[in-house]
Write a protein that holds these residues in place. Structure first.
Motif, mmCIF file in Angstrom:
data_model
loop_
_atom_site.group_PDB
_atom_site.id
_atom_site.type_symbol
_atom_site.label_atom_id
_atom_site.label_comp_id
_atom_site.label_asym_id
_atom_site.label_seq_id
_atom_site.Cartn_x
_atom_site.Cartn_y
_atom_site.Cartn_z
ATOM 1 N N TYR A 147 5.567 3.745 -8.084
ATOM 2 C CA TYR A 147 6.974 3.750 -8.470
ATOM 3 C C TYR A 147 7.243 4.941 -9.384
ATOM 4 O O TYR A 147 6.666 5.050 -10.469
ATOM 5 C CB TYR A 147 7.320 2.441 -9.176
ATOM 6 N N ARG A 148 8.104 5.831 -8.921
ATOM 7 C CA ARG A 148 8.442 7.048 -9.669
ATOM 8 C C ARG A 148 7.176 7.772 -10.119
ATOM 9 O O ARG A 148 6.298 8.047 -9.311
ATOM 10 C CB ARG A 148 9.359 6.697 -10.852
ATOM 11 N N GLU A 149 7.068 8.068 -11.413
ATOM 12 C CA GLU A 149 5.898 8.786 -11.930
ATOM 13 C C GLU A 149 4.875 7.840 -12.538
ATOM 14 O O GLU A 149 3.941 8.271 -13.234
ATOM 15 C CB GLU A 149 6.347 9.803 -12.995
ATOM 16 N N ASN A 150 5.007 6.560 -12.283
ATOM 17 C CA ASN A 150 4.113 5.559 -12.858
ATOM 18 C C ASN A 150 2.746 5.595 -12.160
ATOM 19 O O ASN A 150 2.556 6.301 -11.157
ATOM 20 C CB ASN A 150 4.735 4.174 -12.721
ATOM 21 N N PRO A 151 1.801 4.805 -12.657
ATOM 22 C CA PRO A 151 0.492 4.736 -11.995
ATOM 23 C C PRO A 151 0.623 4.207 -10.564
ATOM 24 O O PRO A 151 1.623 3.583 -10.187
ATOM 25 C CB PRO A 151 -0.302 3.766 -12.882
ATOM 26 N N GLY A 180 7.013 7.654 -5.693
ATOM 27 C CA GLY A 180 8.004 7.004 -4.846
ATOM 28 C C GLY A 180 7.496 6.601 -3.468
ATOM 29 O O GLY A 180 8.296 6.314 -2.587
ATOM 30 N N THR A 181 6.173 6.558 -3.302
ATOM 31 C CA THR A 181 5.594 6.290 -1.984
ATOM 32 C C THR A 181 5.016 4.883 -1.901
ATOM 33 O O THR A 181 4.432 4.382 -2.863
ATOM 34 C CB THR A 181 4.482 7.310 -1.667
ATOM 35 N N THR A 182 5.163 4.262 -0.742
ATOM 36 C CA THR A 182 4.487 3.004 -0.426
ATOM 37 C C THR A 182 3.782 3.181 0.910
ATOM 38 O O THR A 182 4.371 3.703 1.861
ATOM 39 C CB THR A 182 5.466 1.832 -0.345
ATOM 40 N N CYS A 183 2.528 2.748 0.982
ATOM 41 C CA CYS A 183 1.741 2.893 2.196
ATOM 42 C C CYS A 183 1.069 1.566 2.526
ATOM 43 O O CYS A 183 0.371 0.982 1.685
ATOM 44 C CB CYS A 183 0.689 3.996 2.029
ATOM 45 N N VAL A 184 1.305 1.074 3.745
ATOM 46 C CA VAL A 184 0.685 -0.152 4.229
ATOM 47 C C VAL A 184 -0.313 0.229 5.322
ATOM 48 O O VAL A 184 0.072 0.870 6.308
ATOM 49 C CB VAL A 184 1.730 -1.132 4.796
ATOM 50 N N VAL A 185 -1.567 -0.140 5.128
ATOM 51 C CA VAL A 185 -2.612 0.153 6.105
ATOM 52 C C VAL A 185 -3.151 -1.172 6.641
ATOM 53 O O VAL A 185 -3.543 -2.049 5.866
ATOM 54 C CB VAL A 185 -3.748 0.992 5.496
#
Length: 549
Positions: A147-151, A180-185
């Protein structure tokens, strides 16, 4: 650290044991003796995965990206990548919609939990779709988000997690991914992801998210190739029956407004085989129900009629926008809930629109090329609706009168003739019957039609001898004359040219050769047409019968 996902599974009782052991309700005693554990088993995930195929499951994951983007105001560009790796048997869905904050991570897996509120104009609201989808697709799931610049955080689970009763999931901090990225594998897949599945998914994504893809800055890719939007608003513009854009709003029980836009008209192509006619529903820009042809939207007797090629030009596209809770979709967003108050409010008027356009489609069947398809350009008529629940009209003129069928048209042309010669009806009806049989999807349609023409021709010769010439031939005499191998016994008694008699001999010889020969009869369309012309010409010459329609 772990995330607790069991907060939704609360146990309720009317009174606690600490307060009282019993209560008297109108003379009936009720005593609490225990509390029951109502926390659902995680096995519920596996029990409902049969409802999810590849396309539906992937859409649930794509929905998440668009929902995050929508809640953020749709201000930034969004890219959603779907990758199917058949070689390694993995699926990856990645978006840059903004990522999930640490406190929102529980929404990913917790049943009934969602980051959307009832008042968001988003897609996901039920809090069950993603959970069902990932379990339906794979036995091993890994979700990474920043989320944003968070861990960057990651959660992962597999079938072993579904086997026990513990709802806590470990939460990991991992190497940074793009903000700002979400990745589902997904690994250890339960579904096929070959070339055919990829083709079907591409088509499905193009239709489902076409309205999203209209936005500047929206990119949806499958295996690196951008998805192209697929629309269904391919209209014809026949005068008096132009497509219409109905628009207005509904007030939901909670007082919020639901925007309604309905495009209705006649398609520029018939699609009975592909089934693309019917009613389409978009909710908050997502296609939910394509090409509905059920009684709920008027496809039944007494309204538009049962689904049939005659009404396959009918197309109605409903677009609803409003709070997520006011959208009449089911929990998997794969159909419309016909008992939802928004659908109920639209129902009667919607059925009227479907019925009226279906009436035009039916009336002009057989004339579509000139009556409908020829009109390739025009204007969509703007039609505001002030109150959908009380609206009664589509504002279309009455449907055009259907073109009479061939039998009716031919009968009308010969109406005066049959007043004095009633037996003539059977002759022109023989020609009509032959033409209708030839149109059927039968392997021997032309052969059957040829036999009808032969019977009609023989009957015409008999009727001339009996009714026009007035000879007193006995039944035996008629049988002998009419069944002869040639026309020698008829030529002196029936006034036809020698050329016509030659054609009759050729025709009758050909019919008998095919009838009694060993080979399967084969009649070309050209040969059948020649036989039709011969019989029609003889009926015209002998009786003034008109068969052209």
């Amino acid at each position: 650290m772990t995330i607790s996902l069991a907060s939704y599974g609360r146990v309720f009782a009317f009174v606690s044991q600490e307060e009282t052991g019993s209560i008297d309700l109108g003379g009936a005693m009720k005593t609490q003796v225990d509390t029951l554990d109502a926390v659902p088993s995680k096995r519920l995930f596996l029990s409902i995965i049969a409802d999810y195929d590849l396309s539906r499951s992937i859409c649930e994951l794509v929905d998440n990206g668009f929902d995050v983007w929508t809640r953020a105001g749709r201000a930034e560009a969004i890219v959603i990548d779907v990758c199917l790796d058949d070689h390694n048997r993995t699926i990856r869905v990645e978006d840059n919609a903004g990522g999930l904050a640490r406190e929102e991570l529980k929404y990913i897996v917790g049943p009934g939990q969602t980051g959307s509120t009832d008042t968001d104009e988003t897609i996901g609201i039920f809090g069950v779709g993603t959970k069902r989808a990932v379990v339906a697709l794979a036995a091993q799931i890994r979700i990474t988000t920043r989320y944003r610049e968070n861990p960057t955080y990651q959660i992962e689970f597999d079938d072993s997690w579904l086997e026990d009763d513990e709802w806590a999931l470990p939460l990991f901090e991992v190497d940074m991914i793009a903000p700002g990225t979400t990745c589902v594998v997904l690994q250890q897949l339960r579904v096929a992801i070959g070339e055919e599945q990829e083709k079907q998914l591409r088509t499905h994504l193009g239709a489902t998210y076409a309205k999203f893809l209209d936005h500047d800055g929206v990119t949806l890719r499958l295996n690196g190739t951008a998805i192209q939007p697929r629309y269904f608003d391919n209209w014809s513009y026949p005068p008096d029956y132009l497509p219409r854009r109905y628009h207005g709003s509904l007030t939901a029980p909670n007082g919020s407004a639901v925007s309604v836009e309905v495009l209705a008209g006649l398609s520029n192509e018939s699609s009975p085989a592909s089934g693309e006619y019917g009613v389409y529903f978009y909710c908050n820009d997502r296609l939910v129900a394509p090409a509905m042809k059920t009684f709920d939207v008027g496809f039944t007797k007494g309204q538009a009629g049962l689904p049939h090629p005659k009404i396959s030009l009918t197309k109605v596209i409903v677009t609803l926008r409003g709070e997520a809770a006011e959208m009449p979709w089911n929990s998997s967003k794969s159909d419309i809930s016909t008992k939802h108050h928004v659908f109920v409010a639209l129902h009667d008027w919607l059925v009227t629109v479907v019925k009226d356009y279906a009436g035009v489609s039916r009336a002009w069947m057989g004339q579509w090329p000139e009556k409908v398809f020829a009109h390739t350009a025009g204007t969509i008529v703007d039609t505001p609706i002030s109150d959908f629940p009380t609206a009664k009209r589509s504002f279309l003129p009455d449907p055009p009168k259907s073109k009479p069928r061939m039998a009716e048209r031919v009968a009308k042309k010969n109406q005066k003739l049959t007043l004095t010669k009633p037996w003539a009806a059977g002759l022109y009806e023989g020609v009509v019957a032959a033409k209708e049989v030839a149109k059927q999807q039968l392997t021997q349609a032309n052969w059957l039609a040829l036999n009808l023409l032969d019977v009609t021709l023989t009957t015409a010769f008999k009727d001339y001898l009996v009714h026009e010439q007035g000879d007193q031939d006995s039944d035996s005499d008629l049988r002998t004359i009419l069944s002869a191998g040639d026309t020698a016994g008829l030529r002196d008694r029936i006034p036809l040219s020698s050329g016509t008699w030659t054609q009759v001999d050729i025709f009758r010889a050909r019919q008998k050769d095919l009838l009694y020969g060993r080979a399967t009869p084969t009649i070309s369309a050209q040969e059948l047409k020649k036989a039709e012309s011969l019989v029609e010409g003889i009926l015209k010459s002998l009786f003034e019968i008109e068969t052209a329609a």
